[in-house]
Design a protein around this motif. Sequence first.
Motif, PDB file in Angstrom:
ATOM      1  N   ALA A 136       0.825  -1.210   0.000  1.00 47.43           N
ATOM      2  CA  ALA A 136       0.000   0.000   0.000  1.00 47.43           C
ATOM      3  C   ALA A 136       0.858   1.258   0.000  1.00 47.43           C
ATOM      4  CB  ALA A 136      -0.928  -0.008   1.210  1.00 47.43           C
ATOM      5  N   LEU A 137       2.092   1.124   0.494  1.00 49.35           N
ATOM      6  CA  LEU A 137       3.036   2.238   0.499  1.00 49.35           C
ATOM      7  C   LEU A 137       3.827   2.333  -0.805  1.00 49.35           C
ATOM      8  CD1 LEU A 137       4.602   1.822   4.069  1.00 49.35           C
ATOM      9  CD2 LEU A 137       2.909   3.511   3.368  1.00 49.35           C
ATOM     10  N   GLY A 138       3.713   1.295  -1.633  1.00 49.07           N
ATOM     11  CA  GLY A 138       4.532   1.256  -2.838  1.00 49.07           C
ATOM     12  C   GLY A 138       5.913   0.719  -2.576  1.00 49.07           C
ATOM     13  N   PHE A 139       6.027  -0.174  -1.567  1.00 48.59           N
ATOM     14  CA  PHE A 139       7.315  -0.749  -1.203  1.00 48.59           C
ATOM     15  C   PHE A 139       7.344  -2.226  -1.570  1.00 48.59           C
ATOM     16  CE2 PHE A 139      10.116  -2.677   2.168  1.00 48.59           C
ATOM     17  CZ  PHE A 139      11.306  -2.143   1.706  1.00 48.59           C
ATOM     18  N   GLU A 140       8.378  -2.630  -2.325  1.00 51.30           N
ATOM     19  CA  GLU A 140       8.542  -4.025  -2.731  1.00 51.30           C
ATOM     20  C   GLU A 140       9.457  -4.714  -1.729  1.00 51.30           C
ATOM     21  OE1 GLU A 140      10.117  -3.582  -6.659  1.00 51.30           O
ATOM     22  OE2 GLU A 140       8.148  -3.220  -7.563  1.00 51.30           O
ATOM     23  N   ALA A 141       8.892  -5.467  -0.805  1.00 50.11           N
ATOM     24  CA  ALA A 141       9.659  -6.050   0.295  1.00 50.11           C
ATOM     25  C   ALA A 141      10.191  -7.443  -0.040  1.00 50.11           C
ATOM     26  CB  ALA A 141       8.793  -6.131   1.549  1.00 50.11           C
ATOM     27  N   PHE A 142      11.425  -7.707   0.381  1.00 49.53           N
ATOM     28  CA  PHE A 142      12.029  -9.040   0.307  1.00 49.53           C
ATOM     29  C   PHE A 142      13.284  -9.023   1.168  1.00 49.53           C
ATOM     30  CE2 PHE A 142      13.417  -6.538  -3.335  1.00 49.53           C
ATOM     31  CZ  PHE A 142      14.797  -6.575  -3.218  1.00 49.53           C
ATOM     32  N   GLY A 143      13.755 -10.179   1.583  1.00 42.14           N
ATOM     33  CA  GLY A 143      14.888 -10.239   2.494  1.00 42.14           C
ATOM     34  C   GLY A 143      16.173 -10.738   1.849  1.00 42.14           C
ATOM     35  N   GLN A 144      17.296 -10.512   2.543  1.00 40.04           N
ATOM     36  CA  GLN A 144      18.608 -11.031   2.157  1.00 40.04           C
ATOM     37  C   GLN A 144      19.392 -11.348   3.416  1.00 40.04           C
ATOM     38  OE1 GLN A 144      20.562  -8.081  -0.354  1.00 40.04           O
ATOM     39  NE2 GLN A 144      20.198  -9.302  -2.171  1.00 40.04           N
ATOM     40  N   THR A 145      20.315 -12.281   3.321  1.00 44.64           N
ATOM     41  CA  THR A 145      21.196 -12.582   4.440  1.00 44.64           C
ATOM     42  C   THR A 145      22.201 -11.440   4.605  1.00 44.64           C
ATOM     43  OG1 THR A 145      22.858 -13.688   3.087  1.00 44.64           O
ATOM     44  CG2 THR A 145      21.025 -15.041   3.913  1.00 44.64           C
ATOM     45  N   PRO A 146      22.844 -11.331   5.767  1.00 45.14           N
ATOM     46  CA  PRO A 146      23.861 -10.282   5.935  1.00 45.14           C
ATOM     47  C   PRO A 146      24.965 -10.354   4.877  1.00 45.14           C
ATOM     48  CG  PRO A 146      23.265 -11.166   8.074  1.00 45.14           C
ATOM     49  CD  PRO A 146      22.588 -12.028   7.040  1.00 45.14           C
ATOM     50  N   LYS A 147      25.385 -11.563   4.529  1.00 45.17           N
ATOM     51  CA  LYS A 147      26.446 -11.715   3.532  1.00 45.17           C
ATOM     52  C   LYS A 147      25.963 -11.246   2.166  1.00 45.17           C
ATOM     53  CE  LYS A 147      29.703 -15.058   1.564  1.00 45.17           C
ATOM     54  NZ  LYS A 147      30.176 -16.478   1.581  1.00 45.17           N
ATOM     55  N   GLU A 148      24.743 -11.632   1.782  1.00 48.82           N
ATOM     56  CA  GLU A 148      24.189 -11.214   0.491  1.00 48.82           C
ATOM     57  C   GLU A 148      24.032  -9.692   0.449  1.00 48.82           C
ATOM     58  OE1 GLU A 148      21.429 -15.127  -0.592  1.00 48.82           O
ATOM     59  OE2 GLU A 148      20.621 -13.477   0.636  1.00 48.82           O
ATOM     60  N   PHE A 149      23.570  -9.139   1.538  1.00 50.66           N
ATOM     61  CA  PHE A 149      23.377  -7.689   1.607  1.00 50.66           C
ATOM     62  C   PHE A 149      24.711  -6.958   1.521  1.00 50.66           C
ATOM     63  CE2 PHE A 149      21.707  -3.963   4.359  1.00 50.66           C
ATOM     64  CZ  PHE A 149      21.392  -3.236   3.237  1.00 50.66           C
ATOM     65  N   SER A 150      25.736  -7.491   2.177  1.00 53.09           N
ATOM     66  CA  SER A 150      27.066  -6.888   2.134  1.00 53.09           C
ATOM     67  C   SER A 150      27.609  -6.853   0.712  1.00 53.09           C
ATOM     68  CB  SER A 150      28.016  -7.666   3.049  1.00 53.09           C
ATOM     69  OG  SER A 150      29.312  -7.113   3.009  1.00 53.09           O
ATOM     70  N   THR A 151      27.462  -7.956  -0.010  1.00 56.04           N
ATOM     71  CA  THR A 151      27.909  -8.025  -1.399  1.00 56.04           C
ATOM     72  C   THR A 151      27.140  -7.039  -2.268  1.00 56.04           C
ATOM     73  OG1 THR A 151      28.489 -10.364  -1.146  1.00 56.04           O
ATOM     74  CG2 THR A 151      28.174  -9.546  -3.390  1.00 56.04           C
ATOM     75  N   PHE A 152      25.833  -6.945  -2.024  1.00 55.35           N
ATOM     76  CA  PHE A 152      24.983  -6.036  -2.788  1.00 55.35           C
ATOM     77  C   PHE A 152      25.395  -4.583  -2.561  1.00 55.35           C
ATOM     78  CE2 PHE A 152      21.229  -3.249  -2.799  1.00 55.35           C
ATOM     79  CZ  PHE A 152      20.819  -3.380  -4.114  1.00 55.35           C
ATOM     80  N   VAL A 153      25.643  -4.211  -1.311  1.00 50.27           N
ATOM     81  CA  VAL A 153      26.023  -2.833  -0.985  1.00 50.27           C
ATOM     82  C   VAL A 153      27.313  -2.447  -1.702  1.00 50.27           C
ATOM     83  CG1 VAL A 153      26.804  -1.299   0.871  1.00 50.27           C
ATOM     84  CG2 VAL A 153      24.819  -2.771   1.223  1.00 50.27           C
ATOM     85  N   ALA A 154      28.276  -3.355  -1.719  1.00 50.53           N
ATOM     86  CA  ALA A 154      29.548  -3.084  -2.402  1.00 50.53           C
ATOM     87  C   ALA A 154      29.334  -2.874  -3.899  1.00 50.53           C
ATOM     88  CB  ALA A 154      30.523  -4.223  -2.146  1.00 50.53           C
ATOM     89  N   SER A 155      28.487  -3.699  -4.507  1.00 47.62           N
ATOM     90  CA  SER A 155      28.230  -3.576  -5.946  1.00 47.62           C
ATOM     91  C   SER A 155      27.455  -2.303  -6.275  1.00 47.62           C
ATOM     92  CB  SER A 155      27.469  -4.804  -6.460  1.00 47.62           C
ATOM     93  OG  SER A 155      26.165  -4.868  -5.913  1.00 47.62           O
TER      94      SER A 155
END
Length: 330
Positions: A294-313
């Motif tokens: 309802a807010l227009g937010f597409e929610a999904f999760g990632q592990t800390p390791k996956e998130f760390s790799t994503f942030v770097a990229s």
Amino acid sequence: MPNFRVRRLLAAVLVTLPALPVLLAAAPAHAADAYPNRPIRLVVPFAAGSGTDAVARITAKELGDALGQNVVVDNRPGANGAIAAELVAQAAPDGYTLFMTTNTTHSANPSLMKKLSYDPIKDFTPVARMGNLPFMLVINPKVPVKNVAELIAYAKSHPGMSYASGNSTGIVSGATLGRMAGIDLLHVPYKSTPPAMTDVIAGQVPMMFVDVAAGIANVKAGKMHALAVTTAQRSRLLPDLPPIGDTPGLKGFDITSWNGVFAPARTPQPIVERLNRELSKIAGSKEVAPRFEALGFEAFGQTPKEFSTFVASELVKWTRLVKDAGIQPE
């Protein structure tokens, strides 16, 4: 006799010593088991009424219920999110100060700002990516255009047409549109999204790029007119809104805003893992999903390791986006 007692005491100490490493090793796990035992602060780098703030308030309530402690949202807008980022970077790494932020502080600011008071990689521990905040191009309804192609033609006949921004995605999207379309756009920066929208609605500024979470209510109310989304593909939340990249001459336009939770660097791993489990449950919850959507937010999760790799990229990606848009750091 005294010598006998001393020998017995030494023997007892030697027997006990091997067990000490085991007890010491168990201490951190015990501390994590006790976490949390007091309220948690969730810092947000944007003002109340922004998309990130809305997502943070839902997340804070759900996380607080899961952990059995209050999670209090602390809005610290200003300096393109750098004020809040510095605050969290300097906080104690104990799990009681968390940071819900976006690509503004961790992907774009290093290229948009000459001096940064924090390091987006070294000063933070990635906890959980929560999802994406789709952005859309909106205009004041009095601007006489119906699509992006007409907007470009209108801007070419009105050199210096302005666009508002309340975050880095708005800044970079506007500059990228101007470069790709060959139009002269004047950037009008705001401290946060709500006042920027207020001026677009009032006609003080004709257009802006705004996250769906913050702008959808005003679009539905007819106060702003949405022309397109900034992503390469249509958003499942706004399937009738075309991507900007579908407009002739704008192929390849693809800018996405992400949302995630960080803790200060050196936060104990057991606490990070506990938080990730709960936040991932919230992001994937069927009960919470309708409230996010309802807010227009597409929610999904990632592990800390996956998130760390994503942030770097993403840091690499946004460095290129800012450079390609011709934006000079300020």
